[in-house]
Structure formats: structure tokens, C-alpha cells
Design a protein around this motif. Structure first.
Motif, PDB file in Angstrom:
ATOM      1  N   LEU A 172       0.817  -1.239  -0.067  1.00 55.11           N
ATOM      2  CA  LEU A 172       0.065   0.000   0.069  1.00 55.11           C
ATOM      3  C   LEU A 172       0.720   1.343  -0.002  1.00 55.11           C
ATOM      4  CD1 LEU A 172      -2.907  -1.109   2.460  1.00 55.11           C
ATOM      5  CD2 LEU A 172      -3.167  -0.704  -0.049  1.00 55.11           C
ATOM      6  N   LEU A 173       1.990   0.956   0.722  1.00 56.09           N
ATOM      7  CA  LEU A 173       2.942   2.247   0.648  1.00 56.09           C
ATOM      8  C   LEU A 173       3.419   2.575  -0.745  1.00 56.09           C
ATOM      9  CD1 LEU A 173       4.677   1.789   4.079  1.00 56.09           C
ATOM     10  CD2 LEU A 173       3.819   4.145   3.302  1.00 56.09           C
ATOM     11  N   LEU A 174       3.733   1.654  -1.318  1.00 52.72           N
ATOM     12  CA  LEU A 174       4.308   1.553  -2.715  1.00 52.72           C
ATOM     13  C   LEU A 174       3.377   1.886  -3.662  1.00 52.72           C
ATOM     14  CD1 LEU A 174       6.939  -1.618  -2.671  1.00 52.72           C
ATOM     15  CD2 LEU A 174       7.442   0.858  -2.294  1.00 52.72           C
ATOM     16  N   LEU A 182      11.366   5.160  -2.364  1.00 54.11           N
ATOM     17  CA  LEU A 182      12.553   5.544  -1.659  1.00 54.11           C
ATOM     18  C   LEU A 182      12.446   6.123  -0.149  1.00 54.11           C
ATOM     19  CD1 LEU A 182      15.344   6.542  -2.252  1.00 54.11           C
ATOM     20  CD2 LEU A 182      14.472   8.916  -2.580  1.00 54.11           C
ATOM     21  N   TRP A 183      11.357   6.536   0.414  1.00 54.86           N
ATOM     22  CA  TRP A 183      11.098   6.733   1.730  1.00 54.86           C
ATOM     23  C   TRP A 183      10.832   5.252   2.451  1.00 54.86           C
ATOM     24  CZ3 TRP A 183       5.820   7.584   4.227  1.00 54.86           C
ATOM     25  CH2 TRP A 183       5.823   8.273   5.443  1.00 54.86           C
ATOM     26  N   VAL A 184      10.096   4.637   1.967  1.00 53.26           N
ATOM     27  CA  VAL A 184       9.994   2.976   2.326  1.00 53.26           C
ATOM     28  C   VAL A 184      11.371   2.356   2.785  1.00 53.26           C
ATOM     29  CG1 VAL A 184       9.232   0.739   2.044  1.00 53.26           C
ATOM     30  CG2 VAL A 184       7.683   2.586   1.656  1.00 53.26           C
ATOM     31  N   PHE A 185      12.452   2.595   1.837  1.00 48.07           N
ATOM     32  CA  PHE A 185      13.653   1.984   1.904  1.00 48.07           C
ATOM     33  C   PHE A 185      14.466   2.692   2.918  1.00 48.07           C
ATOM     34  CE2 PHE A 185      18.293   2.649   0.846  1.00 48.07           C
ATOM     35  CZ  PHE A 185      18.618   1.194   0.860  1.00 48.07           C
ATOM     36  N   PHE A 186      14.155   3.739   3.251  1.00 46.11           N
ATOM     37  CA  PHE A 186      15.002   4.497   4.519  1.00 46.11           C
ATOM     38  C   PHE A 186      14.162   4.079   5.828  1.00 46.11           C
ATOM     39  CE2 PHE A 186      16.944   7.039   1.172  1.00 46.11           C
ATOM     40  CZ  PHE A 186      18.301   6.786   1.650  1.00 46.11           C
TER      41      PHE A 186
END
Length: 187
Positions: A172-174, A182-186
Motif C-alpha cells: 500500500l505504501l509503494l 525511496l521513503w520506504v527504503f529508509f
């Protein structure tokens, strides 16, 4: 939800902040202080999605009609198509509901991580009083606000080792916006 059962203080907090959030967001719309970019674009998209049509955005930046996903790759918007039936403020209501759900996630996470009985109430109150929440509500609808409200539930799922829920939150975030990956990666 199990969190709300026999928890009148939590219900009161949700009701008070729900009304406050409506008083921030909805008057802007009804007093013509919302814009074709972004609320108009999203309303146009959910109108077509609710009719199972592809959306061509007519206020393209380069004076041409463009596909909605060309401008904002946010497939999560399709899930908000039923809010079209609440009128042009439907997405604002969806955003308010998502912020309330994000607050519930903060409350749940604080309950899981703390032995204190008052800390979860302090956490949800602080979350709702944060300037970023009021700022998000004061300017139209954005899918990155929806994404931000999924993060507390991502932490809840991770802490409880509920991997299916964790994977759902990641997906859902993606699909919330093109730059959220990019945010999820961090995170």
C-alpha cells in the motif's frame, strides 16, 4: 476494532479530533480555497475510476490531456473511488479518516511498546496535535498523507511479527505515490 471496545477516552479523542480535522479541511473546500491541482485532479480521477474508466487528466501541465498515472503514479487512488459518492469533498473526508486511522496505529503501537496506561493517550494526542497533520489537512488531498498514515500500522505489524500485514502495508505504501518507495527504503 478491538482497540475501541470499552475505551471511552480513546473514542472521545477520536471524535474531538475528527471534528477538529473536519473544521480545518472542509471549510477550505466550501469557501473555494481548494485547487484544481491537486484536489480537482484526484476528484477527476476517482470519478472515472468509479465508472471503471481510465482517467485522462484535462488540466495537463503542458496544455495537453495526460493519463492520470503519467502525472501521479498513485494506484491507491483507485481504492478511494467510492468516496466520489460523497461529493467533491469525499477525498477530504477519506484523508481525515486515514489520519484518524493513523492515530489509532500510533495508539496501538504505544500500547504494545509501553507498560504505562497513559502513554498511548499522550502519544495519540501528540500525533494529532502535530503541525504536520494540520498542515496536511489545510491544503487539499494528497496520497502521501495516506501513505504517512500507514507507517504506524507498518510498525505495529513488524513489532507483532504479522508478516502478511507488514507486506500489505509495504504494498500500500509503494502504490501510494511514485516517490514513497525511496521513503520506504529508509524506513
Amino acid at each position: 476494532m478491538a482497540i475501541l471496545k470499552k475505551n471511552s477516552l480513546l473514542i472521545l479523542l477520536l471524535a474531538v479530533f475528527g471534528v477538529a480535522f473536519c473544521l480545518i479541511s472542509l471549510p477550505n473546500h466550501y469557501n473555494f480555497r481548494t485547487y484544481s491541482l491537486d484536489l480537482g485532479m484526484f476528484n477527476n480521477a476517482i470519478y472515472d475510476f468509479s465508472k471503471f474508466r481510465n482517467n485522462m487528466y484535462t488540466l495537463g501541465v503542458m496544455d495537453r490531456n495526460v493519463n492520470y498515472f503519467y502525472d501521479h503514479f498513485a494506484p491507491i487512488t483507485i481504492l478511494f473511488a467510492p468516496f466520489r459518492f460523497l461529493g467533491t469533498s469525499g477525498l477530504l473526508i477519506a484523508q481525515i479518516l486515514s489520519i484518524l486511522m493513523g492515530g489509532l496505529g500510533v495508539f496501538k503501537y504505544a500500547t504494545l511498546r509501553s507498560k504505562s496506561s497513559w502513554l498511548p493517550y499522550l502519544a495519540i494526542t501528540y500525533f494529532f496535535l502535530h503541525w504536520g497533520v494540520a498542515n496536511a489537512l489545510s491544503f487539499d488531498f494528497h496520497t502521501n498523507v495516506i501513505a504517512a498514515m500507514l507507517v504506524p500500522w507498518l510498525f505495529v505489524a513488524f513489532y507483532q511479527k504479522k508478516w502478511k500485514l507488514f507486506a500489505l502495508m509495504i504494498v500500500l505504501l509503494l502504490i501510494s505515490k511514485e516517490n514513497i518507495g525511496l521513503w520506504v527504503f529508509f524506513i
